[in-house]
Design a protein around this motif. Sequence first.
Motif, PDB file in Angstrom:
ATOM      1  N   ILE A 118      55.408  49.830  50.698  1.00  0.00           N
ATOM      2  CA  ILE A 118      54.529  50.791  49.664  1.00  0.00           C
ATOM      3  C   ILE A 118      53.384  49.791  49.563  1.00  0.00           C
ATOM      4  CG2 ILE A 118      54.546  51.813  47.502  1.00  0.00           C
ATOM      5  CD1 ILE A 118      57.409  51.987  47.577  1.00  0.00           C
ATOM      6  N   SER A 119      52.049  50.627  49.789  1.00  0.00           N
ATOM      7  CA  SER A 119      50.893  49.852  49.346  1.00  0.00           C
ATOM      8  C   SER A 119      50.676  49.811  48.056  1.00  0.00           C
ATOM      9  CB  SER A 119      49.719  50.606  50.265  1.00  0.00           C
ATOM     10  OG  SER A 119      48.538  50.026  49.864  1.00  0.00           O
ATOM     11  N   THR A 120      50.314  48.688  47.423  1.00  0.00           N
ATOM     12  CA  THR A 120      50.134  48.414  45.854  1.00  0.00           C
ATOM     13  C   THR A 120      48.598  47.966  45.704  1.00  0.00           C
ATOM     14  OG1 THR A 120      50.583  46.070  45.947  1.00  0.00           O
ATOM     15  CG2 THR A 120      52.466  47.832  45.804  1.00  0.00           C
ATOM     16  N   GLY A 121      48.015  47.345  46.659  1.00  0.00           N
ATOM     17  CA  GLY A 121      46.499  46.737  46.492  1.00  0.00           C
ATOM     18  C   GLY A 121      46.509  45.594  45.713  1.00  0.00           C
ATOM     19  N   ASN A 122      47.604  45.068  45.205  1.00  0.00           N
ATOM     20  CA  ASN A 122      47.694  43.818  44.489  1.00  0.00           C
ATOM     21  C   ASN A 122      47.803  42.677  45.484  1.00  0.00           C
ATOM     22  OD1 ASN A 122      48.225  41.729  42.828  1.00  0.00           O
ATOM     23  ND2 ASN A 122      49.986  42.585  41.830  1.00  0.00           N
ATOM     24  N   LYS A 123      46.891  41.648  45.568  1.00  0.00           N
ATOM     25  CA  LYS A 123      46.855  40.774  46.414  1.00  0.00           C
ATOM     26  C   LYS A 123      48.003  39.683  46.341  1.00  0.00           C
ATOM     27  CE  LYS A 123      43.950  38.134  42.923  1.00  0.00           C
ATOM     28  NZ  LYS A 123      42.574  37.413  42.919  1.00  0.00           N
ATOM     29  N   PHE A 124      48.793  39.750  44.994  1.00  0.00           N
ATOM     30  CA  PHE A 124      49.717  38.860  45.133  1.00  0.00           C
ATOM     31  C   PHE A 124      51.115  39.597  45.585  1.00  0.00           C
ATOM     32  CE2 PHE A 124      46.992  36.914  42.010  1.00  0.00           C
ATOM     33  CZ  PHE A 124      46.788  35.685  42.629  1.00  0.00           C
ATOM     34  N   ASP A 125      51.074  40.934  45.888  1.00  0.00           N
ATOM     35  CA  ASP A 125      52.282  41.488  46.351  1.00  0.00           C
ATOM     36  C   ASP A 125      52.479  41.286  47.667  1.00  0.00           C
ATOM     37  OD1 ASP A 125      52.904  42.763  43.858  1.00  0.00           O
ATOM     38  OD2 ASP A 125      51.985  44.463  44.071  1.00  0.00           O
TER      39      ASP A 125
ATOM     40  N   ALA B 291      41.471  28.209  39.513  1.00  0.00           N
ATOM     41  CA  ALA B 291      41.078  29.065  38.622  1.00  0.00           C
ATOM     42  C   ALA B 291      39.999  29.720  38.911  1.00  0.00           C
ATOM     43  CB  ALA B 291      41.023  28.146  37.028  1.00  0.00           C
ATOM     44  N   ASP B 292      39.229  29.098  39.851  1.00  0.00           N
ATOM     45  CA  ASP B 292      37.928  29.811  40.198  1.00  0.00           C
ATOM     46  C   ASP B 292      37.786  30.598  41.375  1.00  0.00           C
ATOM     47  OD1 ASP B 292      38.342  27.427  41.602  1.00  0.00           O
ATOM     48  OD2 ASP B 292      36.253  26.743  41.070  1.00  0.00           O
ATOM     49  N   THR B 293      39.056  31.037  41.889  1.00  0.00           N
ATOM     50  CA  THR B 293      39.373  31.799  43.125  1.00  0.00           C
ATOM     51  C   THR B 293      38.936  33.210  42.787  1.00  0.00           C
ATOM     52  OG1 THR B 293      41.429  30.292  43.585  1.00  0.00           O
ATOM     53  CG2 THR B 293      41.038  32.574  44.464  1.00  0.00           C
ATOM     54  N   ILE B 294      38.185  33.618  43.760  1.00  0.00           N
ATOM     55  CA  ILE B 294      37.701  35.041  43.633  1.00  0.00           C
ATOM     56  C   ILE B 294      38.290  36.090  44.751  1.00  0.00           C
ATOM     57  CG2 ILE B 294      35.390  34.362  42.945  1.00  0.00           C
ATOM     58  CD1 ILE B 294      34.433  34.924  45.714  1.00  0.00           C
ATOM     59  N   GLU B 295      39.189  35.547  45.813  1.00  0.00           N
ATOM     60  CA  GLU B 295      39.800  36.023  46.625  1.00  0.00           C
ATOM     61  C   GLU B 295      41.138  35.446  47.212  1.00  0.00           C
ATOM     62  OE1 GLU B 295      39.281  38.462  50.955  1.00  0.00           O
ATOM     63  OE2 GLU B 295      37.803  37.285  50.160  1.00  0.00           O
ATOM     64  N   VAL B 296      42.231  35.883  47.429  1.00  0.00           N
ATOM     65  CA  VAL B 296      43.527  35.261  48.169  1.00  0.00           C
ATOM     66  C   VAL B 296      43.939  36.071  49.256  1.00  0.00           C
ATOM     67  CG1 VAL B 296      45.710  34.707  47.672  1.00  0.00           C
ATOM     68  CG2 VAL B 296      44.172  34.502  45.818  1.00  0.00           C
ATOM     69  N   VAL B 297      43.940  35.333  50.238  1.00  0.00           N
ATOM     70  CA  VAL B 297      44.490  35.862  51.475  1.00  0.00           C
ATOM     71  C   VAL B 297      45.699  35.073  52.044  1.00  0.00           C
ATOM     72  CG1 VAL B 297      43.713  36.220  53.958  1.00  0.00           C
ATOM     73  CG2 VAL B 297      41.815  36.195  52.144  1.00  0.00           C
ATOM     74  N   VAL B 298      46.698  36.192  52.420  1.00  0.00           N
ATOM     75  CA  VAL B 298      48.001  35.835  52.962  1.00  0.00           C
ATOM     76  C   VAL B 298      48.274  36.361  54.307  1.00  0.00           C
ATOM     77  CG1 VAL B 298      50.478  35.468  52.593  1.00  0.00           C
ATOM     78  CG2 VAL B 298      48.987  35.506  50.637  1.00  0.00           C
ATOM     79  N   ASN B 299      48.164  35.467  55.579  1.00  0.00           N
ATOM     80  CA  ASN B 299      48.346  36.401  56.788  1.00  0.00           C
ATOM     81  C   ASN B 299      49.739  36.502  56.891  1.00  0.00           C
ATOM     82  OD1 ASN B 299      49.272  33.915  57.507  1.00  0.00           O
ATOM     83  ND2 ASN B 299      47.319  33.185  58.566  1.00  0.00           N
TER      84      ASN B 299
END
Length: 262
Positions: A87-94, A144-152
Motif C-alpha cells: 500500500i502506497s503511503t507517500g511517507n519516506k520512512f515507511d 537534523a538538517d536533512t531535507i530528503e531521505v532515500v532508501v533503495n
Amino acid sequence: MRALSIAATGMNAQQTNLEVIANNIANINTTGFKRARAEFTDLLYQVDRMQGVPSRANASLVPEGVSIGLGVKTAAVRNLHIQGNLISTGNKFDLALTGNGWFQIDGADGETLYTRSGAFNTNATGQLVTLDGYTVQPNITVPADTIEVVVNKSGEVFARIDGQVDLQSLGQLQLANFANEAGLAAMGDNLFTETPASGPATVGVPGDTGFAEIQQGYLEASNVDPVKEITELISAQRAYEMNSKVIQAADEMAAVVSKNIR
C-alpha cells in the motif's frame, strides 16, 4: 456414552478454530499481519480388536480390527507467512518488504526482535525507530538538517542535507531470515522473537539471494483474505453445530436406555 465426550472434543476444537478466525478478521488492517490457521489431529484410539492377529481357529489372520477414535485436539496454530499487498503511503520512512525477510528491532531488554511492519519514524535524536520507539538495527540516524531521505531496494539509506548537492550515506539496513518462520513466537505489537523451533537468524543484505527487497514509501498490508475467512467461519460454525447434534442424539439415546431400565 463415548459419543458425548468425543463430540465435546469436537466442539472445543471448533471453538479454538473460531477464535483463530476471529483474530484474523480483527487484524485485517494490521500492517504486516500474517493470518493464522488452526491445525487439528485425532486423539488416541480405543482398540477392541487388533487387526493382523490369528482368528480363533488360528487358520487365518484377522484382516480388520475394531478401533474407536476418542476425538480431536488442537495440534498447532500456524502463522502463514505469505506476502501481503503493498500500500502506497507517500511517507519516506515507511518501508515494505517484497520477499522473505524480517526487519531487526532492538527490544526493551536488549533482545533482538523481528517484524514485517516497516512503519518507521525518527525519534528526538534522529534514530530510525518503530511506532513504539524501538530502534531499528543496524542503527540509522538521520541528521537534523536533512531535507530528503532515500532508501533503495538494497537497503542503503541516503540523506540529502540542506545546502549540499550530493547524497550522504547514512548506513545499510539488514534483514534476517529463518529456516522455519512458523516457529517464531508472536510478542504482539507486530513483533516476533526467535525460538529453538525457528532456528537462528540468518542476516543478509536486502536484494541478495533469498532476501526481500525494500520498497520505500509503501507498507505491507495484512495477508488476511476476507472472503476466505468468512468461508472458514461458516465451516467452523457448521462443524460446531454438527458436534452439538451428536451430543443431543447421544443424550436422547441414553434417555431411552434409562427409561427402559426403570
